[in-house]
Design an enzyme around this catalytic site. Sequence first.
Site, mmCIF file in Angstrom:
data_model
loop_
_atom_site.group_PDB
_atom_site.id
_atom_site.type_symbol
_atom_site.label_atom_id
_atom_site.label_comp_id
_atom_site.label_asym_id
_atom_site.label_seq_id
_atom_site.Cartn_x
_atom_site.Cartn_y
_atom_site.Cartn_z
ATOM 1 N N GLU A 109 15.653 -53.001 6.739
ATOM 2 C CA GLU A 109 14.680 -52.773 7.809
ATOM 3 C C GLU A 109 13.664 -51.691 7.435
ATOM 4 O O GLU A 109 13.497 -50.695 8.140
ATOM 5 C CB GLU A 109 15.415 -52.415 9.112
ATOM 6 C CG GLU A 109 16.286 -53.552 9.613
ATOM 7 C CD GLU A 109 17.026 -53.221 10.900
ATOM 8 O OE1 GLU A 109 17.284 -54.159 11.690
ATOM 9 O OE2 GLU A 109 17.345 -52.031 11.118
ATOM 10 N N ASP B 130 20.187 -41.642 9.494
ATOM 11 C CA ASP B 130 19.376 -42.679 10.142
ATOM 12 C C ASP B 130 18.236 -42.020 10.901
ATOM 13 O O ASP B 130 18.072 -40.795 10.859
ATOM 14 C CB ASP B 130 20.226 -43.553 11.060
ATOM 15 C CG ASP B 130 19.768 -44.998 11.058
ATOM 16 O OD1 ASP B 130 18.592 -45.252 11.405
ATOM 17 O OD2 ASP B 130 20.569 -45.873 10.714
ATOM 18 N N HIS C 239 14.651 -46.182 7.858
ATOM 19 C CA HIS C 239 15.609 -45.442 8.682
ATOM 20 C C HIS C 239 15.646 -43.977 8.265
ATOM 21 O O HIS C 239 16.720 -43.372 8.117
ATOM 22 C CB HIS C 239 17.005 -46.072 8.593
ATOM 23 C CG HIS C 239 17.106 -47.393 9.301
ATOM 24 N ND1 HIS C 239 17.141 -47.493 10.677
ATOM 25 C CD2 HIS C 239 17.147 -48.670 8.827
ATOM 26 C CE1 HIS C 239 17.226 -48.779 11.017
ATOM 27 N NE2 HIS C 239 17.221 -49.511 9.912
#
Length: 767
Positions: free
Chosen positions: A334, A196, A270
């Site tokens: 995302e 991440d 990410h």
Amino acid sequence: MYKRIILLLVTTVGFAAVTQAQDLNPNLGIIPAPVSVRKTSGSFVLSQETAFLADSVNNKAVVFFADYLKNTAMLHIPVKHNSGQTVNNSIVLTSAGTDGLPAEGYRLTITPTNVTIAAKGAGMFYGIQTLIQLIPANKGATAKLPCVQIEDYPRFGYRGLMLDVCRHFFTAEFVKKYIDLMAAYKFNTFHWHLTDDQGWRIEIKKYPKLTQIGSHRPATLIGNYHDRTPQQFDDTPVDGYYTQDEIRDIIKYAADRYITIVPEIEMPGHAMAALASYPELGCEPGSGYQVQSTWGVFKNVYCPSEKTFAFLEDVLTEVIDLFPSKYIHIGGDEAPKDAWKESEFCQKLIKKLKLKDEHGLQSYFIQRIEKFVNSKGRSIIGWDEILEGGLAPNATVMSWRGEQGGIEAARQNHNVIMTPGSGGMYLDALQGKLSTEPLSIGGYTPLDKTYRYDPTPEALTPDQKKYILGVQGNLWTEYIATENKVEYMLLPRMFAVSEVAWTQLANKDFKDFSEVRLPNHLAWLDKKGFDYRVPTAIGAKDSVGFGSTLTVNLKTSVTGAKVYYTIDGYTPRETDIEYNLPKTYSVPTDQYRELQTIVITPTGKRSVVTKTVIYNKAPLPPVQFSGTTPGLRYELIPGEYNSTNDFKMSADGADSLIAKSFNINQFRKGGGFAIIYNGYVRIDNDGVYGFATSSDDGSTLLIDNQLVVDNDGRHPINAKSGAIALQKGYHKFTLKYFNIGTTGSLRAFITIPGKPTGELGSDLLFN
């Protein structure tokens, strides 16, 4: 005479009391609840003289149980080959008698002379886990097991829990402990979130900088994302990654417990830890990428260049060589398109590939990765954003932003794993009121919300529901820095997830789960030294009621724990009165009684304090009002505030605008603001009415100028409620709210006597 408020309080001490209660318990205390439990008379006595027979003494489920008997039950019983002949006083593990059992199923039969588990593969292991739950935790030289016939198998084939080790790193030994808990409650998939923005946690030998640079960040955000302006950091480095040897060891450890590990390598978003390690993988290689010390969504993502694809294929090759799982999770969530929109390379690639836009470019990215993963004989899972621009042909969708992504994927005949935060599957959310819980990401997921989730939406047809493979609970660790806090956030909600995943829908019963079975399992956690959230006493809750008496009759939430109480307004503790017997208090006219309770376990763990206030007063009379215009008047007040006490309605009557809902999205464009809604709520019958707000940031709700809901202060999304006795007619309604930062939300609810709680809308609000 107003409604009498009745609470329950009875404490149970010791295992014997629990055993007697189980005579009335259809599930014999087992979590998750089995398909079928048929009790018979008598009991089986387990002792050192008991024989242990198995079709295969080297079967890993048999080896696991032998180890349990030796090291936990302290019974040194050697495993012998099962010849098929009947042996009295024996435990027999066999594949005989399994005709008609679904996958992962088992049949457990306990008679006065024998214990038999008939199963194959993982089913044998799950039958053993059920048997272990029936063995008394505090047994002596012998233990009595109830005679019973159990037939059991899971509702879903995928039963998962996720652990994020990127935001905070946890040791290999703790990961094994997490896996042990999963195995005990019949989970079969561990989703390991390994990369991440805040850390790269897996050794990749071809790219050593991923762990030399990407596994380290210099500091971490202090407090919640909303708490401080500007944000502050703790100057404490966070390091850590798993070597490939450690990963192999954990994979074997999980496999010995019939758990498959699904690794997650995030892409295309990410990716900041990877970009900090190898900047050439981004669209702006000279921009100074850094491993992030705060949370959120960052605009820098992998650039879809040949260099990036070569890197990711190399990484995935090493990952696939390590992990034998069918699935490889590639994230996909995302992923902002800002960098791609600004990249000359990306814009040329979109034209070259004749894609519609950047969403099409993400679909191209995911499909290309999928082809590579498929070429290795594996399949991909991605978060529901992989639907954007078109779903990769063989992808499985993990639906987290509600159920809609999963519904859409199932309608396209794609496999789905349901894991929505809105369904209670995000275990990093608050378990209680914001003021009583440790720092968290926000939201509200109490135990009952998790338990009541059904992963098969009614929007799907029966054929489409077949694509729902299962369900998963997620534990993100932005605000979880310690192993103890992982356990606190996980437990007891993990037990609820296990029952959602395993137990047939018709057999689920929250009252049986929470009041009959859960207390004994929590006592086991307490004895074993786990951290967990101690539930409040059964029957006690924060509430405001109206009546002339208060009858107290509660039940402890953890077997062996004690309940203490006060009525003097002070916080209860072990120095106060231990409550053992029901008690009734009178409430004089125009006065009130306040009962506060706390549960304290044998190891000293505490529940939050509950407060029940009973008023003996008449309901508020209606006010004069003859308007018929639906909705409320409101005034918008610019500025940043810390409390609803910091602003008020202007004197010039600026509340001339009318709102028919509490949707504040239209106001979130110009920075901080406050808003005051004014009008009247229509009450159709005399009674006690509940009101609640859910807001990010603060809100307060007043009826006839009396504060009913206090949800004030800067905070992430949080819900609070209150109650008030009202006579039929119209009552003045005021709701105050303020918002700071980039997020914000406001919802209001009403609980009408005899009806479920619902959103407060323009059908009841007038001006």
